[in-house]
Design an enzyme around this catalytic site. Sequence first.
Site, mmCIF file in Angstrom:
data_model
loop_
_atom_site.group_PDB
_atom_site.id
_atom_site.type_symbol
_atom_site.label_atom_id
_atom_site.label_comp_id
_atom_site.label_asym_id
_atom_site.label_seq_id
_atom_site.Cartn_x
_atom_site.Cartn_y
_atom_site.Cartn_z
ATOM 1 N N HIS A 183 0.804 -1.221 0.000
ATOM 2 C CA HIS A 183 0.000 0.000 0.000
ATOM 3 C C HIS A 183 0.840 1.275 0.000
ATOM 4 O O HIS A 183 0.402 2.306 -0.500
ATOM 5 C CB HIS A 183 -1.011 -0.024 1.148
ATOM 6 C CG HIS A 183 -2.190 -0.878 0.806
ATOM 7 N ND1 HIS A 183 -2.366 -2.138 1.309
ATOM 8 C CD2 HIS A 183 -3.207 -0.678 -0.070
ATOM 9 C CE1 HIS A 183 -3.453 -2.667 0.786
ATOM 10 N NE2 HIS A 183 -3.987 -1.808 -0.051
ATOM 11 N N ARG A 290 -10.365 4.323 -2.345
ATOM 12 C CA ARG A 290 -9.940 3.564 -1.157
ATOM 13 C C ARG A 290 -10.278 4.400 0.084
ATOM 14 O O ARG A 290 -9.418 5.091 0.640
ATOM 15 C CB ARG A 290 -8.431 3.284 -1.208
ATOM 16 C CG ARG A 290 -7.999 2.266 -2.247
ATOM 17 C CD ARG A 290 -6.505 1.996 -2.142
ATOM 18 N NE ARG A 290 -6.092 0.826 -2.879
ATOM 19 C CZ ARG A 290 -5.583 0.830 -4.117
ATOM 20 N NH1 ARG A 290 -5.439 1.970 -4.753
ATOM 21 N NH2 ARG A 290 -5.221 -0.297 -4.691
ATOM 22 N N GLU A 424 -11.123 -10.562 -4.948
ATOM 23 C CA GLU A 424 -9.698 -10.527 -4.594
ATOM 24 C C GLU A 424 -9.289 -11.713 -3.744
ATOM 25 O O GLU A 424 -8.155 -11.783 -3.279
ATOM 26 C CB GLU A 424 -9.315 -9.191 -3.958
ATOM 27 C CG GLU A 424 -10.234 -8.685 -2.891
ATOM 28 C CD GLU A 424 -9.859 -7.292 -2.388
ATOM 29 O OE1 GLU A 424 -8.832 -6.739 -2.801
ATOM 30 O OE2 GLU A 424 -10.614 -6.762 -1.558
ATOM 31 N N ASN A 447 -4.138 -7.145 -6.889
ATOM 32 C CA ASN A 447 -3.061 -7.085 -5.893
ATOM 33 C C ASN A 447 -3.232 -8.196 -4.867
ATOM 34 O O ASN A 447 -2.296 -8.925 -4.540
ATOM 35 C CB ASN A 447 -3.079 -5.738 -5.156
ATOM 36 C CG ASN A 447 -3.001 -4.569 -6.098
ATOM 37 O OD1 ASN A 447 -2.531 -4.727 -7.217
ATOM 38 N ND2 ASN A 447 -3.461 -3.422 -5.678
ATOM 39 N N ASP A 448 -4.457 -8.294 -4.343
ATOM 40 C CA ASP A 448 -4.714 -9.330 -3.353
ATOM 41 C C ASP A 448 -4.953 -10.682 -4.013
ATOM 42 O O ASP A 448 -4.557 -11.714 -3.468
ATOM 43 C CB ASP A 448 -5.926 -8.947 -2.488
ATOM 44 C CG ASP A 448 -5.519 -8.010 -1.360
ATOM 45 O OD1 ASP A 448 -4.462 -8.257 -0.749
ATOM 46 O OD2 ASP A 448 -6.229 -7.032 -1.107
ATOM 47 N N ARG A 458 2.198 -9.793 -0.660
ATOM 48 C CA ARG A 458 2.423 -8.759 -1.683
ATOM 49 C C ARG A 458 3.394 -7.675 -1.220
ATOM 50 O O ARG A 458 3.953 -6.945 -2.036
ATOM 51 C CB ARG A 458 1.088 -8.121 -2.092
ATOM 52 C CG ARG A 458 0.408 -7.375 -0.972
ATOM 53 C CD ARG A 458 -1.037 -7.021 -1.320
ATOM 54 N NE ARG A 458 -1.192 -5.642 -1.715
ATOM 55 C CZ ARG A 458 -2.367 -5.030 -1.831
ATOM 56 N NH1 ARG A 458 -3.486 -5.695 -1.611
ATOM 57 N NH2 ARG A 458 -2.433 -3.776 -2.185
ATOM 58 N N CYS A 495 -9.295 -3.320 -10.711
ATOM 59 C CA CYS A 495 -8.811 -2.105 -10.043
ATOM 60 C C CYS A 495 -7.487 -2.357 -9.324
ATOM 61 O O CYS A 495 -7.006 -1.492 -8.601
ATOM 62 C CB CYS A 495 -9.863 -1.534 -9.107
ATOM 63 S SG CYS A 495 -10.316 -2.670 -7.796
HETATM 64 C C1 PEP Z 1 -6.406 -5.101 -4.826
HETATM 65 O O1 PEP Z 1 -6.251 -5.898 -3.911
HETATM 66 O O2 PEP Z 1 -6.061 -5.320 -6.012
HETATM 67 C C2 PEP Z 1 -7.039 -3.803 -4.562
HETATM 68 C C3 PEP Z 1 -7.347 -2.986 -5.541
HETATM 69 O O3 PEP Z 1 -7.211 -3.441 -3.254
HETATM 70 P P1 PEP Z 1 -5.990 -2.938 -2.324
HETATM 71 O O4 PEP Z 1 -4.796 -2.743 -3.192
HETATM 72 O O5 PEP Z 1 -6.412 -1.682 -1.682
HETATM 73 O O6 PEP Z 1 -5.851 -4.068 -1.369
HETATM 74 MG MG MG Z 2 -7.244 -5.545 -2.059
#
Ligand code: PEP
Ligand code: MG
Length: 569
Positions: A183, A290, A424, A447-448, A458, A495
Amino acid sequence: MIEKRGIGVFPGIAIGKAAVFRHTILDNVEHALSSDPEYELATFENAHRTVLEDVRSIIPHTKEERDMLSVYESMLSDPDYLFLIRSNITERRYTASWAVEAATENYTAALAALGDAYFAERIADIKDAENRLLAAIAGISSEVVISEPAVVIADYLTPSELIQMERSNILGLLLDTGGQTSHVAILAHSDEIPAILGIGDISAIAEDGCVVAMDGREGLAIIEPDDKTIRSFRARKGVAARTEKELKKEAALPAVTTDGRSVHLMCNIEGLEGIEGAIAAGAEGVGLFRTEFLVLHDVKGNGESQAGIYEEAARSMGAYGPVTFRTYDLGGDKMAEGMRREENPILGWRAVRFCMERKDIFRSQLISILRASSVSPSVRMMFPMISGLEELLEVLSFLDEVKDECRKKGIAFDENMKIGTMIETPSAAITADLLADYVDFMSVGTNDLIQYTIAVDRGNEKTQHLYRPLHPAVLRLMKYVVEAGKGKGVTVSICGEMAGYAEYTPLLVGLGFDELSMTAHSILEVRKRVRTLSAESCADFADNVLSLRDATSIEQALKEYNGKTGYSK
Ligand code: PEP
Ligand code: MG
C-alpha cells in the site's frame, strides 16, 4: 558513490538530500541488564526532557493533533509512569529503553483495566509517545519531519506514516522493504512520488543529509553520486518530462482499440486530492475510492462526517463516469487507530470482516455513501475482501437494514445505486458466477488476488520473485471471472495495479475486461496503448497465453506480443 537496486514502483528521477528514518531500533528493544544504572538513568532523563520539550513546542493544527498531544503530555508527565521507569532502571537494572518499554506496557494495561474508553482508543498515540522516548534514548529522530524537499529513506513505512508526512516535500522514496503492490507503493503512485522499494539495506547505509540520485523506473538509487552521474540523472529527468508532456496531449482522446472496442479507463483515488489529476488524465470515473485512507487516524469518530467528502467526490467526478466507493478495507497493512496487531493480519480481521463486527463504524460509512448517492446517480458502492456468497449476502442484508433506517429518517439516497463486489480472494473468483447473481458489477483486485492465489505476501520484498501477475493460476481465475460476469450481464473491471501497467493491457483487453481502473498517471500510458491495439488480436493472444504452462512462458509471450505491436517498456 554506492549503487543500490530495488523494485521501482513509480517512475521518475529525483536528486536531493536524504531524510533517513529507521524503526528497527524502536521495534527491537534489547532486554539486557545494565552494568551502569546511573548512566541509563541520565540517558532516560535527558531523553525525557527532550521529548517533553519537543511535544510542548508543537502547535496543533487540528482537533486530532490536539488530542494526540494531550495524550503525549499526560503520559510523559504521569508520576506513576515516570516512577516505574526510574525504578526499572535503578532497582531492576533495566537499560533505559527496556525500562521505558516495560513501563509503557504497564501503563497501557492499567488504562485498559480502568475501562477508560477514551484512553483505550488512544493506544496508537501512547505507542507514538513511547517511540519518541525510545528514539531519543537511541539518539535518532523519531519521525520524519520533512520540512524541506528531501528523498525519504527508511527501513519501512506504514501507509499511515506516509500519509502523515508533508508529501509535497518528498522528492522520492527509498525503502528497505516492500513490494510492487504494497500500500505504500500504491500511495507513492497516487502522489506521483518516484519510489523504489525492497532495496534491502539502504536505510542502514545512507546517512541523514547525504545526497541521493534515484531512477524509479529502473529501480536504481545512487548514494553520494559524482558529478557525472548527477548530470546523467538530470538528462534522464528531462527526457521523462518531455515524454510525459507528449502523453498529456492525448488525455482527451478516447480509449478505443483500432477495431472499435471501447475500454473504460477509470481512476483509483485515496482522497479528494486525487480528483484533479483524474480529470486531467481524462479518467471516465473513479473505479476505486480507497475510503479507508481517510480514516486511518480516526475510524471511530469519523463515520458520517465522511459524507461531505463522498458528496464532493460524487459532485466533481460524477459527470465523468461512475464514482465507486469501496467500503473500508481496514486491517492487513492498513491498521487504524485502536486496531490490534494480529499474528497474521493479511488473513485476519480485514475489510468486511472488521466492518461486520464493528457495525457502528460500518453503518455510519454506509449512510455516508448512501447520502452521496443522492448527489449523483454515478455513485456505486463496492465491498472488499468478500470470500464467498454467504458473506456477500450478510453484507447486503446489513446494507438493506441501513437503507431502511435511512428511509425512516428521511435520508435521501439513490434507490438504484449500483452495488459491486471486489474479487480478490480465490474463493470469490471461483464462485464469481454465484456472486454475480447479487451484484451489478465485479472488480478484480489483482493485488490481493495474486497474493492469495500464489500464497505470497504482496508487501514482502523477500518473496517478490514469486509474486507473478502472469501465473497461469491467476490468469485462469481472471478469465473465469470475466466469463462468469458476462454470462450474468455484470460489468467486470480490474482495479488492482495490473490495470495500470501498459505492458499488461493487451492481455487484459484480450481477456475481455470492460473497465480498467488505475492511478491517474498510468491512465495516460494505458490509453496510448489501448489505441494501438486490435481487440480481436488481443483476444486471440489471450487465448493462446491461457494454454501456456508457466509464468515465464507467458511473460515471454507477452514481451514478444508487445514488441510486435510496437511497445517496449
Ligand atoms: C487489490 O487488492 O487489487 C485492490 C485494488 O485493493 P488494495 O490494493 O487496496 O488491497
Ligand atoms: Mg485488495
